[in-house]
Design a protein around this motif. Structure first.
Motif, PDB file in Angstrom:
ATOM      1  N   ARG A 195       1.666 -22.880   6.697  1.00  0.00           N
ATOM      2  CA  ARG A 195       2.098 -21.485   6.536  1.00  0.00           C
ATOM      3  C   ARG A 195       0.944 -20.494   6.706  1.00  0.00           C
ATOM      4  NH1 ARG A 195       5.294 -24.593   3.436  1.00  0.00           N
ATOM      5  NH2 ARG A 195       7.536 -24.122   3.385  1.00  0.00           N
ATOM      6  N   ALA A 247       0.881 -11.542   7.572  1.00  0.00           N
ATOM      7  CA  ALA A 247       1.460 -10.571   6.640  1.00  0.00           C
ATOM      8  C   ALA A 247       0.395  -9.671   6.024  1.00  0.00           C
ATOM      9  CB  ALA A 247       2.203 -11.310   5.525  1.00  0.00           C
ATOM     10  N   ALA A 249       7.293 -10.712   1.046  1.00  0.00           N
ATOM     11  CA  ALA A 249       8.249 -10.059   1.942  1.00  0.00           C
ATOM     12  C   ALA A 249       8.338 -10.776   3.294  1.00  0.00           C
ATOM     13  CB  ALA A 249       7.848  -8.602   2.147  1.00  0.00           C
ATOM     14  N   ALA A 250       7.236 -11.401   3.722  1.00  0.00           N
ATOM     15  CA  ALA A 250       7.193 -12.013   5.050  1.00  0.00           C
ATOM     16  C   ALA A 250       7.618 -13.479   5.060  1.00  0.00           C
ATOM     17  CB  ALA A 250       5.774 -11.894   5.620  1.00  0.00           C
ATOM     18  N   CYS A 251       7.608 -14.134   3.908  1.00  0.00           N
ATOM     19  CA  CYS A 251       7.867 -15.579   3.854  1.00  0.00           C
ATOM     20  C   CYS A 251       9.074 -15.855   2.956  1.00  0.00           C
ATOM     21  CB  CYS A 251       6.632 -16.309   3.339  1.00  0.00           C
ATOM     22  SG  CYS A 251       5.132 -16.007   4.314  1.00  0.00           S
ATOM     23  N   ALA A 298       1.624 -17.528   9.136  1.00  0.00           N
ATOM     24  CA  ALA A 298       2.588 -16.554   8.608  1.00  0.00           C
ATOM     25  C   ALA A 298       1.963 -15.733   7.492  1.00  0.00           C
ATOM     26  CB  ALA A 298       3.836 -17.275   8.116  1.00  0.00           C
ATOM     27  N   VAL A 299       1.150 -16.371   6.657  1.00  0.00           N
ATOM     28  CA  VAL A 299       0.527 -15.673   5.537  1.00  0.00           C
ATOM     29  C   VAL A 299      -0.495 -14.660   6.042  1.00  0.00           C
ATOM     30  CG1 VAL A 299      -1.058 -15.965   3.590  1.00  0.00           C
ATOM     31  CG2 VAL A 299       0.946 -17.450   3.807  1.00  0.00           C
ATOM     32  N   SER A 333      -1.314  -7.587  -1.486  1.00  0.00           N
ATOM     33  CA  SER A 333      -1.290  -8.747  -0.593  1.00  0.00           C
ATOM     34  C   SER A 333      -0.164  -9.694  -0.982  1.00  0.00           C
ATOM     35  CB  SER A 333      -2.638  -9.475  -0.647  1.00  0.00           C
ATOM     36  OG  SER A 333      -3.687  -8.637  -0.188  1.00  0.00           O
ATOM     37  N   ARG A 386       3.145  -8.365   0.241  1.00  0.00           N
ATOM     38  CA  ARG A 386       3.346  -8.537   1.681  1.00  0.00           C
ATOM     39  C   ARG A 386       3.681  -9.982   2.042  1.00  0.00           C
ATOM     40  NH1 ARG A 386      -1.850  -4.662   3.112  1.00  0.00           N
ATOM     41  NH2 ARG A 386      -0.689  -2.679   3.122  1.00  0.00           N
ATOM     42  N   VAL A 387       3.030 -10.940   1.394  1.00  0.00           N
ATOM     43  CA  VAL A 387       3.317 -12.342   1.672  1.00  0.00           C
ATOM     44  C   VAL A 387       4.743 -12.686   1.253  1.00  0.00           C
ATOM     45  CG1 VAL A 387       2.732 -14.722   1.048  1.00  0.00           C
ATOM     46  CG2 VAL A 387       0.912 -13.066   1.547  1.00  0.00           C
TER      47      VAL A 387
END
Length: 556
Positions: free
Chosen positions: A488, A495, A451-453, A491-492, A445, A448-449
């Motif tokens: 956020r 992800a 990479a996305a933020c 967005a979190v 997790s 992924r966060v």
């Protein structure tokens, strides 16, 4: 004699191991007056950053061996080494190994109360410590005599040192400890053969670019430092050993010492990401070498965008911008990373991929019943290798509990794909079972966060079970000048996988001081779970639903 010949001769020596590399090098007589090992603190008559030659290193080790021998230290004596200086750990290890004693290296960041309990559990024959750590033990009961301050050992007479102990392959040669993130650190005992097995493998391969001049940002008391030390001695590699592992310390050392390669843990790479790397002179670095926990993609990408390396083109050898990052997965008990993968500009196999196993590793992913799982199935890593530690000192129950059909159960949850690449999703103790047979993986997790933020420098996911429900808090450390009041949460959660996103209670912006770390820099998630479980129960008692859907800000 060439370096290649040196490596071949050492690789073919059947008696060589972690306890006698220095003696074997001296016997070959090659490069005795070349600069080889450098420390960042003053040692004897050497100023900080003044390198030791092999001949000088031998003299310093013999002086300490003589002093320890005069104190009554002999073979099989476990002697604790507790100091803030990397030089003390390295030289004490070499001196105690020469006597056939067992150096028990203790991380200087461990608190005095836990250190004393750990020492007492070891049944140590004595404690070697610097002035600060001797003072820390003054009000404790370590159950072992405190030997003279470690800095005084250099005054011993080198000529009075006894002849080197003759090691057998199974002799215990060092005790190092686990990270202690879940409680009391576990004392892991390594043998003469196990701590050198991976080096033997490497000696039969070409020396890679970046290994000519290495900077160690590893914790000095860790098994990985002992491996790096003996690899340097075996390969005639210049090695500088740092006493601290923060990003600021590593950057300063790179600019000062100009290494070709840097070896460290994931926590250091994460800390480096907090700095403006483009503003620093990192051009000398061709290789970043990670061991322990695997590193996050965003941190790797920031590092490989720096430095420079030699490549072969039609026009010959040229130096190109960008460096390589060797990732893997290892632990104190594994004795060396069991996997490896090389990232560079243009590589794309991330997603917590730790690569393929080394040739000396026989591993499998097993289910709860201990049976092997197929590709794509997540289970616990069970691995066999000549690098495995002998077990836990004075703790046979834990030693045997972590063994399965000759393999070590690492506590890592992983899967492999059809091509034989392995992926790390979490530590078993940090994952949480969800309803419907699904499982929440905190490490994946976090990956992924991150990479996305793009404005998130680091992320810690804390998942706790409170009765029948699972609640998850996501802690974010932001890049400088990022808006702390921006929501956020969307967005979190976007992800994360659907099942994990459904458990998110709060997304919190925190500072580094809010994240409790163990002695080696790992996040102590057990403490975070206790803290956030308490917050969840308080919210439940007051009838609050928490702050799901909003971003909170907390400070230490």
């Amino acid at each position: 004699m060439s370096i290649r010949s040196l490596r071949r001769l050492l690789a073919d020596d059947p008696g060589l191991g972690a306890g006698n590399v220095l003696e074997a090098r001296l016997a070959l007589g090659l490069g005795l007056d070349d600069p080889l090992i450098t420390f960042d603190t003053p040692v004897d008559d050497h100023a900080a950053w003044q390198p030791f030659t092999l001949r000088e290193l031998d003299r310093a080790v013999r002086a300490r061996a003589a002093a320890l021998h005069a104190l009554g230290v002999t073979r099989r004596d476990p002697v604790v080494v507790w100091s803030g200086a990397a030089a003390d750990h390295v030289l004490a290890f070499l001196a105690l190994a020469r006597l056939g004693a067992i150096p028990a290296l203790l991380n200087p960041n461990l608190d005095a109360e836990r250190a004393a309990r750990y020492i007492a559990r070891l049944g140590a024959a004595g404690v070697l410590a610097d002035e600060a750590h001797l003072a820390a033990l003054a009000d404790q009961e370590p159950g072992a005599p405190l030997l003279p301050e470690i800095g005084t050992l250099g005054a011993g007479d080198p000529e009075a040192a006894p002849a080197p102990y003759r090691h057998w392959s199974g002799d215990p040669v060092a005790i190092t400890h686990s990270s202690g993130t879940t409680g009391m650190p576990k004392a892991v005992v390594h043998s003469h053969a196990s701590l050198y097995a991976a080096i033997l493998h490497r000696l039969r391969l070409p020396r890679p670019q970046g290994q000519e001049r290495m900077l160690s940002a590893l914790p000095a008391p860790h098994a990985a430092t002992l491996i790096a030390l003996n690899l340097a001695l075996s390969s005639h590699t210049e090695l500088a050993v740092l006493s601290g592992q923060s990003g600021a310390e590593v950057l300063e050392a790179i600019e000062r010492w100009r290494p070709n390669g840097v070896v460290g843990f994931a926590a250091t790479w994460a800390d480096l990401a907090h700095h403006d790397l483009a503003a620093r002179d990192l051009n000398s670095v061709a290789l970043w070498w990670n061991t322990g926990d695997c590193a996050h993609e965003v941190h790797i990408r920031r590092l490989i965008a720096t430095g420079s390396r030699e490549t072969v083109t039609r026009e010959g050898r040229v130096r190109e911008s960008g460096s390589l990052f060797v990732d893997g997965l290892g632990s104190t008990e594994m004795g060396h990373s069991h996997f490896f993968i090389t990232h560079g500009p243009g590589t794309e196999r991330y997603g917590r991929c730790v690569g393929r196993p080394h040739a000396f590793v026989d591993c499998e992913v097993v289910g709860p019943d201990g049976e092997p799982l197929g590709p794509g199935e997540i289970g616990e890593l069970a691995t066999a290798s000549p690098t495995l530690a002998l077990g836990y000192w004075n703790d046979s129950a834990t030693t045997f509990r972590t063994r399965l059909r000759g393999r070590f159960l690492t506590g890592d949850l992983m899967y492999r794909d059809e091509e034989g690449y392995y992926y790390h999703v979490d530590r078993a103790v940090d994952s949480v079972q969800l309803d419907g047979g699904e499982r929440l993986f905190t490490a994946m997790s976090e990956e992924r966060v991150l990479a996305a933020c793009p404005d998130v420098l680091d992320c810690t996911v804390v998942a706790v079970r409170d009765g029948e429900r699972v609640v998850t808090d996501v802690l974010l450390i932001l890049a400088e000048d990022s808006a702390t009041d921006l929501d956020r949460t969307k967005a979190v959660t976007a992800a994360l996988d659907e099942a994990t996103a459904a458990t998110v209670r709060e997304v919190l912006v925190v500072s580094g001081g809010d994240i409790p770390l163990g002695p080696t820099g790992k996040v102590r998630k057990v403490l975070l779970r206790e803290r956030h479980l308490g917050a969840a129960r308080t919210a439940g008692a007051t009838g609050s639903t928490g702050s799901t859907g909003s971003t909170g800000v907390v400070s230490a």
